[in-house]
Motif scaffolding. Structure first.
Motif, short mmCIF file in Angstrom:
data_model
loop_
_atom_site.label_atom_id
_atom_site.label_comp_id
_atom_site.label_asym_id
_atom_site.label_seq_id
_atom_site.Cartn_x
_atom_site.Cartn_y
_atom_site.Cartn_z
N UNK A 158 0.84 -1.20 0.00
CA UNK A 158 0.00 0.00 0.00
C UNK A 158 0.87 1.25 0.00
N UNK A 159 0.35 2.28 -0.63
CA UNK A 159 0.98 3.59 -0.58
C UNK A 159 -0.12 4.63 -0.47
N UNK A 160 -0.04 5.45 0.56
CA UNK A 160 -1.07 6.47 0.81
C UNK A 160 -2.47 5.84 0.86
N UNK A 161 -2.55 4.65 1.45
CA UNK A 161 -3.83 3.98 1.61
C UNK A 161 -4.37 3.29 0.38
N UNK A 162 -3.59 3.26 -0.71
CA UNK A 162 -4.04 2.65 -1.95
C UNK A 162 -3.18 1.44 -2.30
N UNK A 163 -3.82 0.35 -2.77
CA UNK A 163 -3.05 -0.84 -3.14
C UNK A 163 -2.17 -0.59 -4.35
N UNK A 164 -0.98 -1.18 -4.35
CA UNK A 164 -0.03 -1.02 -5.44
C UNK A 164 0.13 -2.35 -6.17
N UNK A 165 -0.10 -2.34 -7.47
CA UNK A 165 -0.01 -3.57 -8.27
C UNK A 165 1.13 -3.52 -9.29
N UNK A 166 1.98 -2.52 -9.15
CA UNK A 166 3.18 -2.45 -9.99
C UNK A 166 4.22 -1.63 -9.27
N UNK A 167 5.46 -1.79 -9.70
CA UNK A 167 6.56 -1.07 -9.07
C UNK A 167 7.76 -1.99 -8.91
N UNK A 168 8.73 -1.53 -8.13
CA UNK A 168 9.93 -2.32 -7.90
C UNK A 168 9.59 -3.56 -7.10
N UNK A 169 10.21 -4.69 -7.44
CA UNK A 169 9.93 -5.93 -6.70
C UNK A 169 10.35 -5.81 -5.25
N UNK A 170 11.51 -5.22 -5.02
CA UNK A 170 12.02 -5.11 -3.65
C UNK A 170 11.80 -3.69 -3.14
N UNK A 171 10.99 -3.59 -2.11
CA UNK A 171 10.78 -2.33 -1.41
C UNK A 171 10.65 -2.69 0.06
N UNK A 172 11.69 -2.42 0.83
CA UNK A 172 11.70 -2.81 2.23
C UNK A 172 10.70 -1.97 3.00
N UNK A 173 9.89 -2.62 3.79
CA UNK A 173 8.90 -1.91 4.59
C UNK A 173 8.24 -2.84 5.58
N UNK A 174 7.50 -2.26 6.50
CA UNK A 174 6.84 -3.04 7.53
C UNK A 174 5.33 -2.93 7.40
N UNK A 175 4.67 -2.90 8.56
CA UNK A 175 3.21 -2.89 8.58
C UNK A 175 2.62 -1.64 7.93
N UNK A 176 3.41 -0.58 7.84
CA UNK A 176 2.90 0.64 7.21
C UNK A 176 2.79 0.50 5.69
N UNK A 177 3.52 -0.45 5.12
CA UNK A 177 3.56 -0.59 3.66
C UNK A 177 2.93 -1.87 3.14
N UNK A 178 2.83 -2.90 3.98
CA UNK A 178 2.34 -4.20 3.52
C UNK A 178 1.30 -4.77 4.48
#
Length: 200
Positions: A158-178
């Motif tokens: 998620x980014x800004x509350x919206x699901x992301x279905x494309x982008x870089x495969x690796x994006x390190x993040x925690x509960x705020x992002x996934x």
């Protein structure tokens, strides 16, 4: 008999807790383990294995070009290793997984790897794909979907509350992002429920 293990699960399934528990169990019996984590895994600092509940400890860092057979061979010459434990194994290169298999076969040393199976777009990570192909034992670690309580099979970014279905495969993040999700809610996340969860 020594084996190559791959324990996989969606984010939040307790993989990091499990690797720390396994290390503790070996060490409480006076046995030596080698903890490894990929360089890219820097969510809690480079070279740190950390669970979401606050448990953490340092580990030796794996660079993308590291030869794991040689690294473990050098470590074996310094101390009597009982097992090798690898966190975030999805980030390994294909060749590095083969090197871990060689450690098991040549040195009869158990190697236990922990990680995600697929990325936030439901594509296999390179390391996970090779582990599925090469591991002697596959173990699924289960957690529940953030929206319905069914078994989570993947994670949604998620980014800004919206699901992301494309982008870089690796994006390190925690509960705020996934969020761990089932297949239904990977396709159709309940954004109203997500908003309410954030407000709680």
């Amino acid at each position: 008999m020594a084996q190559l293990y791959f324990e996989y699960g969606a984010m939040g399934s307790g993989k990091s807790i499990e690797i720390l528990k396994v290390a503790h169990n070996y060490e409480s019996q006076g046995k030596e383990v080698l903890l490894l984590t990929p360089l890219v895994n820097d969510r809690d600092g480079v070279g740190m294995i950390a669970s979401r509940i606050g448990l953490k400890r340092p580990a030796r860092v794996i660079s993308p070009d590291a030869n794991l057979f040689e690294m473990i061979d050098e470590e074996r010459k310094k101390r009597d290793l009982a097992a090798v434990l690898v966190d975030e194994a999805q980030f390994l290169q294909k060749e590095q997984v083969d090197q871990l298999a060689q450690v098991v076969d040549d040195y009869h040393l158990p190697v236990m790897t922990f990680g995600l199976k697929q990325d936030a777009f439901n594509e296999l990570f390179e390391g996970a794909k090779r582990l599925i192909e090469m591991a002697d034992k596959l173990v699924e670690m289960k957690t529940i979907c953030s929206f319905c309580g069914r078994k989570a099979t993947t994670q949604l970014r998620f980014k800004d509350g919206k699901p992301q279905y494309e982008g870089a495969q690796i994006q390190i993040g925690g509960d705020e992002a996934y969020k761990p999700v089932c297949r239904i809610h990977w396709y159709h996340p309940d954004l109203n429920m997500l908003k309410k969860q954030k407000e709680m």
